[in-house]
Enzyme design. Structure first.
Site, short mmCIF file in Angstrom:
data_model
loop_
_atom_site.label_atom_id
_atom_site.label_comp_id
_atom_site.label_asym_id
_atom_site.label_seq_id
_atom_site.Cartn_x
_atom_site.Cartn_y
_atom_site.Cartn_z
N PRO A 174 5.91 -17.26 -21.60
CG PRO A 174 7.55 -18.42 -22.81
CD PRO A 174 6.65 -17.21 -22.88
CB THR B 278 4.06 -6.70 -11.98
OG1 THR B 278 2.90 -5.99 -12.43
CG2 THR B 278 4.72 -7.37 -13.16
CE LYS C 283 1.85 -16.51 -13.96
NZ LYS C 283 1.72 -15.16 -13.41
CB VAL D 37 -7.91 -9.76 -5.32
CG1 VAL D 37 -9.36 -10.10 -5.26
CG2 VAL D 37 -7.70 -8.27 -5.38
CB ALA E 3 -1.02 -14.69 -10.96
CB SER F 156 -7.53 -1.36 11.00
OG SER F 156 -8.93 -1.38 10.97
CB VAL G 93 -3.67 5.18 11.81
CG1 VAL G 93 -3.02 6.55 11.84
CG2 VAL G 93 -2.66 4.09 12.11
CB VAL H 119 -6.64 -5.34 -1.64
CG1 VAL H 119 -6.92 -5.90 -3.01
CG2 VAL H 119 -6.67 -3.83 -1.73
C1 LIG Z 1 -8.11 -6.46 -8.96
C2 LIG Z 1 -6.76 -6.75 -8.40
C3 LIG Z 1 -6.11 -7.94 -8.74
C4 LIG Z 1 -4.82 -8.21 -8.28
N1 LIG Z 1 -4.18 -9.35 -8.66
C5 LIG Z 1 -2.87 -9.52 -8.33
C6 LIG Z 1 -2.13 -10.63 -8.79
O1 LIG Z 1 -2.64 -11.51 -9.46
N2 LIG Z 1 -0.82 -10.69 -8.45
C7 LIG Z 1 -0.20 -9.74 -7.70
O2 LIG Z 1 1.01 -9.81 -7.46
N3 LIG Z 1 -0.91 -8.72 -7.19
C8 LIG Z 1 -2.21 -8.58 -7.50
N4 LIG Z 1 -2.90 -7.51 -7.00
C9 LIG Z 1 -2.27 -6.61 -6.06
C10 LIG Z 1 -2.26 -7.22 -4.68
O3 LIG Z 1 -3.57 -7.52 -4.27
C11 LIG Z 1 -1.65 -6.20 -3.72
O4 LIG Z 1 -0.44 -5.75 -4.23
C12 LIG Z 1 -1.34 -6.84 -2.42
O5 LIG Z 1 -2.49 -7.44 -1.90
C13 LIG Z 1 -0.80 -5.84 -1.46
O6 LIG Z 1 -1.78 -5.03 -0.94
P1 LIG Z 1 -1.35 -4.07 0.24
O7 LIG Z 1 -0.83 -4.90 1.36
O8 LIG Z 1 -0.48 -3.01 -0.29
O9 LIG Z 1 -2.72 -3.35 0.63
P2 LIG Z 1 -4.02 -3.90 1.39
O10 LIG Z 1 -4.27 -5.32 1.13
O11 LIG Z 1 -5.10 -2.93 1.06
O12 LIG Z 1 -3.66 -3.74 2.93
C14 LIG Z 1 -3.72 -2.49 3.58
C15 LIG Z 1 -3.55 -2.67 5.08
O13 LIG Z 1 -3.54 -1.39 5.69
C16 LIG Z 1 -4.42 -1.39 6.78
N5 LIG Z 1 -4.91 -0.03 7.01
C17 LIG Z 1 -5.40 0.84 6.11
N6 LIG Z 1 -5.78 1.98 6.72
C18 LIG Z 1 -5.49 1.84 8.03
C19 LIG Z 1 -5.66 2.65 9.17
N7 LIG Z 1 -6.24 3.87 9.12
N8 LIG Z 1 -5.27 2.17 10.37
C20 LIG Z 1 -4.71 0.93 10.47
N9 LIG Z 1 -4.54 0.12 9.42
C21 LIG Z 1 -4.93 0.56 8.21
C22 LIG Z 1 -5.51 -2.36 6.38
O14 LIG Z 1 -6.23 -2.83 7.49
C23 LIG Z 1 -4.67 -3.46 5.72
O15 LIG Z 1 -4.14 -4.29 6.74
C24 LIG Z 1 -4.20 -7.26 -7.43
C25 LIG Z 1 -4.87 -6.09 -7.04
C26 LIG Z 1 -6.14 -5.83 -7.53
C27 LIG Z 1 -6.84 -4.56 -7.11
#
Ligand SMILES: Cc1cc2nc3c(=O)[nH]c(=O)nc-3n(C[C@H](O)[C@H](O)[C@H](O)COP(=O)(O)OP(=O)(O)OC[C@H]3O[C@@H](n4cnc5c(N)ncnc54)[C@H](O)[C@@H]3O)c2cc1C
Length: 501
Positions: free
Chosen positions: A92, A340, A74, A43, A46, A35, A181, A41
C-alpha cells in the site's frame, strides 16, 4: 542555452513540460524533436504517488488531468502468487498502524503474532482495507485522522499524458519538430554533441541535448557509447506482451501483479479500458506460451493485436555524458513491477534542474547526476529483486532460479537485517521508504525472528487494546469512504466510459 530534447514519448514531453515551466525562457530555449514514423513505446499506465508532486509543480488541475488521461486512483499494488501460489498481499501507499511506547508498530505486531494475538498485518493498514473493499477518497489533511495515513497515485494512459503535456509545453514556448534523426555530429576536440541531422537534411544545433529516444539511446549510446550495466542475471524477465481490453468488473483502486510460471501479469484498470500485460523471461518461457497465458485470463477480448516488447534490465553506465543527458528508456529499464519508470523520469528531470549546466559544463554536475541516478536505479532494482528472490515457490525452473540466485550485497544485507532484527535499513532520501519494504518483506513471508525488545515494556493487555483500537478505527474510517467508481463520478469522470461496460 539551446536545449534539444530528442524524443517525444512520455519522457520527452515530461521533460519539455518541466523545463518550459521551471527554467527562465530568456536564458533557455527548448526544442523537441520526434518521429511519428518511429512512434513511442506506448505502454505504461501505473505510477507511484510522487507523480502528484510533479503535476503540482506544473500547476496541473487534478480533475482536468484525470479526465484527459482517463485516470483512476491507485492505493497500491496487489501481488498474487509471489510467495506461494494462492497467496495475496498488497503493497500500500501508506504506513502500518501507529507506534506505541516509542516502538514502531511492526515490532509490536511481530510480538503479537508470536503469541497468536495478531493475524495478517493488513488489518492495520487503512489503504489496504480500502483497496480490498474497492473504496477511495482523498487523504485527510488532519494528521490526527486515520484518513491521513495513506497516499495515492494514478493509473492512466501514458500516451494521453504525453499528449496532454505536449499541449502544455507548446503553450509555454517549446518548439516541436517532426523528423527522424539520421546522424549526430560531435565536436572534433571536445567530443561534445553539436548537431543532429534529420532525414530531410535539416541540421539542428544545440548546447544541451536530452536523449529521450527510448531503448535505442540514440545519442547516449549509439553516438557516445556510454555503456550498459546489464542486470538480467538478477532480473531475467526480458519480454512482455501488452493487450488492453474492456473492463468486465468494477474499477479497483489498485494495480494487480499476478506471478506466473516465468514472470507475471499486470492488470491496470483505467476509466475506459483495462491495461494487461505479461512480463516474462524468454529463457524460461516461449513467446507462444506467454501470449496464451495472457489471453486466456483477459476479462474480455483484447482491443488490438497484442504487442510484444523486448528489453534488458539495467542502466547506462553514464546517464549524463558530456553535453548529453539521457532520460526515460534511453537511460535504462527496470520492469514495471513497482510502476517506477515514469518515476525515474521525474527524478532525472528533478536532478537535471538542480544540476542544470552552465555553458562551460562543469564536470561536477555530470558526476553528481550520475552518482545520484545510479543510486536511485540500484535501490529500485534491489526492491524489485526482493519480490522474486524472497519466494517459497519451487514449482517451476524460473522460480527455482530466482529463489536460489545470488543477489546484490546491498539487498542481502537488508534482507538479513530484517529477518534477524525486524529492522528496515534506513535511506535518508529516495524511493521506497520503510513502509514499502515492510509491506513486501512481510507479504513475501520474510518474518523477523526477533522484535525490538522495548516492545516487552508494554504489558500484554495494553498491547491488545492498542491493536484492537487501531483495527477498529481503520475499519470504521474506511466505511465512510465511497466506492472508487462513485468517487470518480463525483469528480467528473465520464459516465459513458467509466467501467467501459
Ligand atoms: C512492458 C512495459 C510496461 C511498462 N509499464 C509501465 C508502468 O506501468 N508504469 C511506468 O511508470 N512505466 C511503465 N513502462 C515504462 C514506460 O512505458 C516508459 O518509461 C515511458 O513510456 C517513457 O518512454 P520514453 O519516452 O523513454 O521512450 P519512447 O516511448 O520509446 O519514446 C521515444 C521517442 O523517441 C523518438 N525517437 C526515437 N528514435 C528517433 C529518431 N531517430 N529520430 C527522431 N525521434 C526518435 C520516438 O519517435 C519517440 O517519440 C513500461 C514499459 C514497458 C516496456
Amino acid at each position: 542555452m539551446r536545449v534539444l530534447i530528442v524524443g517525444g514519448g512520455t519522457a520527452g514531453w515530461m521533460t519539455a513540460a518541466a523545463l518550459s515551466r521551471l527554467l527562465p525562457p530568456r536564458l533557455v530555449s527548448v526544442r523537441l524533436l520526434e518521429s511519428e514514423e518511429i512512434g513511442t513505446v506506448g505502454v505504461g499506465e501505473a505510477t507511484v504517488p510522487h507523480i502528484r508532486f510533479f503535476n503540482a509543480k506544473l500547476g496541473l488541475d487534478e480533475a482536468d488531468f484525470m479526465a484527459r488521461t482517463r485516470a483512476t486512483f491507485k492505493l497500491g499494488i496487489e501481488f498474487r502468487n509471489w510467495s506461494r501460489v494462492g497467496d495475496s498481499y498488497i503493497h500500500p501507499f501508506g504506513a502500518f498502524g501507529r507506534e506505541l511506547a516509542g516502538v514502531r508498530f511492526h515490532h509490536h505486531w511481530v510480538r503479537a503474532r508470536k503469541t497468536g494475538l495478531a493475524g495478517s498485518i493488513e488489518a492495520w493498514s487503512l489503504p489496504i482495507i480500502a483497496a480490498r473493499q474497492g473504496r477511495f477518497a482523498h487523504p485527510a489533511d488532519d494528521p490526527a485522522s486515520p484518513l491521513s495515513t495513506y497516499s495515492y497515485a494514478y493509473q492512466f494512459d501514458a500516451g494521453l499524458y504525453a499528449a496532454f503535456l505536449r499541449t502544455y509545453a507548446e503553450a509555454r514556448g517549446v518548439a516541436r519538430t517532426e523528423g527522424k534523426v539520421v546522424d549526430v555530429a560531435l565536436n572534433g576536440e571536445s567530443g561534445f554533441a553539436e548537431t543532429v541531422t534529420l532525414e530531410s537534411g535539416e541540421r539542428i544545433a544545440a548546447d544541451l541535448f536530452i536523449d529521450c529516444s527510448g531503448f535505442r539511446g540514440l545519442l547516449i549510446e549509439q553516438t557516445l557509447g556510454a555503456g550498459y550495466e546489464d542486470w538480467t542475471h538478477w532480473l531475467p524477465c526480458d519480454r512482455a506482451y501488452a493487450a488492453p481490453c474492456d473492463s468486465a468488473g468494477t474499477l479497483t483502486p489498485y494495480t494487480r501483479a499476478t506471478a506466473r510460471e516465468a514472470g507475471w501479469i499486470w492488470r491496470i484498470p483505467l476509466q475506459h479500458r483495462v491495461g494487461n500485460g505479461h512480463v516474462y523471461s524468454s529463457g524460461f518461457c516461449s513467446d507462444d506460451r506467454a501470449l496464451s497465458a495472457l489471453l486466456e485470463q483477459l476479462e474480455s477480448p483484447a482491443h488490438t493485436e497484442p504487442r510484444q516488447l523486448r528489453f534488458r534490465a539495467g542502466k547506462r553506465r553514464r546517464q549524463w555524458s558530456r553535453n548529453v543527458v539521457s532520460i526515460g528508456l534511453a537511460a535504462g529499464f527496470l520492469e514495471p513491477l513497482e510502476s517506477t519508470s515514469i518515476h525515474l523520469i521525474q527524478l532525472a528531470i528533478g536532478y537535471l534542474l538542480e544540476l542544470f549546466p552552465d555553458p562551460d559544463f562543469d564536470p561536477m554536475n555530470e558526476a553528481e547526476f550520475n552518482r545520484i541516478m545510479a543510486l536511485e536505479y540500484e535501490r529500485i532494482r534491489d526492491f524489485i529483486i526482493l519480490h522474486y528472490h524472497a519466494t517459497l515457490r519451487d514449482d517451476t525452473a524460473f522460480w527455482n532460479y530466482c529463489r536460489t540466485m545470488e543477489i546484490p550485497d546491498s539487498l542481502a544485507y537488508r534482507m538479513e537485517l530484517f529477518r534477524e532484527r525486524g529492522v528496515v535499513a534506513q535511506y535518508r532520501e529516495g524511493m521506497f521508504l520503510d513502509a514499502s519494504w515492510l509491506a513486501v518483506f512481510l507479504g513475501q513471508n520474510v518474518i523477523p525472528h526477533h522484535y525490538d525488545p522495548s516492545s516487552d515494556r508494554v504489558d500484554p493487555a495494553s498491547l491488545a487494546t492498542h491493536l484492537a483500537g487501531i483495527g477498529a478505527e481503520y475499519a470504521q474510517a474506511v466505511g465512510s469512504m465511497p466506492q472508487h467508481e462513485e468517487f470518480l463520478r463525483e469528480i467528473g469522470a465520464d459516465h459513458r466510459t467509466l467501467g467501459a461496460q
